[in-house]
Write a protein that holds these residues in place. Sequence first.
Motif, PDB file in Angstrom:
ATOM      1  N   ARG A   1      -2.717 115.864 -26.852  1.00  0.00           N
ATOM      2  CA  ARG A   1      -2.236 114.601 -27.405  1.00  0.00           C
ATOM      3  C   ARG A   1      -0.950 114.157 -26.708  1.00  0.00           C
ATOM      4  O   ARG A   1      -0.724 112.958 -26.481  1.00  0.00           O
ATOM      5  N   GLY A   2      -0.085 115.098 -26.362  1.00  0.00           N
ATOM      6  CA  GLY A   2       1.149 114.735 -25.689  1.00  0.00           C
ATOM      7  C   GLY A   2       0.891 114.037 -24.369  1.00  0.00           C
ATOM      8  O   GLY A   2       1.615 113.103 -23.990  1.00  0.00           O
ATOM      9  N   TRP A   3      -0.145 114.471 -23.678  1.00  0.00           N
ATOM     10  CA  TRP A   3      -0.512 113.852 -22.402  1.00  0.00           C
ATOM     11  C   TRP A   3      -1.319 112.570 -22.618  1.00  0.00           C
ATOM     12  O   TRP A   3      -0.915 111.487 -22.180  1.00  0.00           O
TER      13      TRP A   3
ATOM     14  N   MET B   1      -8.000 102.640 -12.920  1.00  0.00           N
ATOM     15  CA  MET B   1      -9.014 103.683 -12.790  1.00  0.00           C
ATOM     16  C   MET B   1      -8.530 105.004 -13.376  1.00  0.00           C
ATOM     17  O   MET B   1      -9.293 105.743 -13.994  1.00  0.00           O
ATOM     18  N   GLY B   2      -7.244 105.295 -13.239  1.00  0.00           N
ATOM     19  CA  GLY B   2      -6.699 106.508 -13.820  1.00  0.00           C
ATOM     20  C   GLY B   2      -6.675 106.456 -15.338  1.00  0.00           C
ATOM     21  O   GLY B   2      -6.994 107.438 -16.019  1.00  0.00           O
ATOM     22  N   LEU B   3      -6.313 105.320 -15.873  1.00  0.00           N
ATOM     23  CA  LEU B   3      -6.288 105.161 -17.332  1.00  0.00           C
ATOM     24  C   LEU B   3      -7.703 105.270 -17.913  1.00  0.00           C
ATOM     25  O   LEU B   3      -7.889 105.848 -18.994  1.00  0.00           O
ATOM     26  N   ARG B   4      -8.686 104.731 -17.184  1.00  0.00           N
ATOM     27  CA  ARG B   4     -10.074 104.863 -17.655  1.00  0.00           C
ATOM     28  C   ARG B   4     -10.497 106.333 -17.676  1.00  0.00           C
ATOM     29  O   ARG B   4     -11.201 106.769 -18.605  1.00  0.00           O
ATOM     30  N   GLU B   5     -10.064 107.101 -16.706  1.00  0.00           N
ATOM     31  CA  GLU B   5     -10.418 108.518 -16.660  1.00  0.00           C
ATOM     32  C   GLU B   5      -9.767 109.285 -17.808  1.00  0.00           C
ATOM     33  O   GLU B   5     -10.361 110.171 -18.410  1.00  0.00           O
ATOM     34  N   ILE B   6      -8.532 108.935 -18.137  1.00  0.00           N
ATOM     35  CA  ILE B   6      -7.858 109.569 -19.267  1.00  0.00           C
ATOM     36  C   ILE B   6      -8.567 109.202 -20.571  1.00  0.00           C
ATOM     37  O   ILE B   6      -8.722 110.046 -21.468  1.00  0.00           O
ATOM     38  N   ALA B   7      -9.030 107.982 -20.691  1.00  0.00           N
ATOM     39  CA  ALA B   7      -9.783 107.576 -21.882  1.00  0.00           C
ATOM     40  C   ALA B   7     -11.073 108.377 -21.992  1.00  0.00           C
ATOM     41  O   ALA B   7     -11.483 108.766 -23.104  1.00  0.00           O
TER      42      ALA B   7
END
Length: 261
Positions: A166-168, A133-139
């Motif tokens: 971009r670094g994050w 779920m966190g990775l989806r939010e970052i996407a």
Amino acid sequence: MNVKGVALEYACFGPPPSEAPTIVLLHEGLGCVALWRDIPELLSERTGLGVLAYSRQGYGQSDPADLPLPLDFMTREAVDVLPRVLEQSGIRRCILFGHSDGATIAAIYAGSVEDHRVRGLILEAPHFFTEEMGLREIARARDSFAASDMRDRMAKYHRDPEGAFRGWCDTWLDAGFKGWNVSEVIDYIRVPILAIQGRGDQYGTLAQIDEIETRAYCPVDTAVLDCQHAPHHEAREATLEAVSEYCARLLRIEAAEVAPA
């Protein structure tokens, strides 16, 4: 402040290290000194402690970072940079207060580096492993950065907004990062922890806090608040109260330990 040839933006509030312990603020993945807003001043007023905030390389007004960041960037920040920041700042006793990636850096430091100056940890919305779920939010944030004025808004706070984002984003979404897990550092932390998490945190679930409570051999207090990923902004009063009480308790314990028999 210059660390290993890199100029880092920093700001200090309240009494100097010679007069009181220092709360060291470690910002989130897209944070910097300015984005703490008035929290450093309020923390100093509420606790009577000094506060040091600094922007990691690539963020705020610090020197830009070389991209892409290594996948172990949080560990490198903890073991290579943070010790030098503490040394150059003249820190004698401190509490590490990290938010999001900054909380992870604080935990890695306390679990990897033997430093008796560190008397406590405040871990706000920490990450010890990736969650879908966190990775989806970052996407979603990646898509928003490309389609909105997010870059211009970030430019108000970051010298290199493209590099900061971009670094994050690119690191967290790298295919090699999906299996990232630093939970083992919790096993080696030997100072009291205050863990703070929002019930609606869009980047991580309460599984992160459960990991601390399950693995820690040190005292752990938790504050689960009705907010999302930034309790210090979204639930300010509850966060400040929890932090103030935690700091006061640490000071009482330390005073009792050094009191003459």
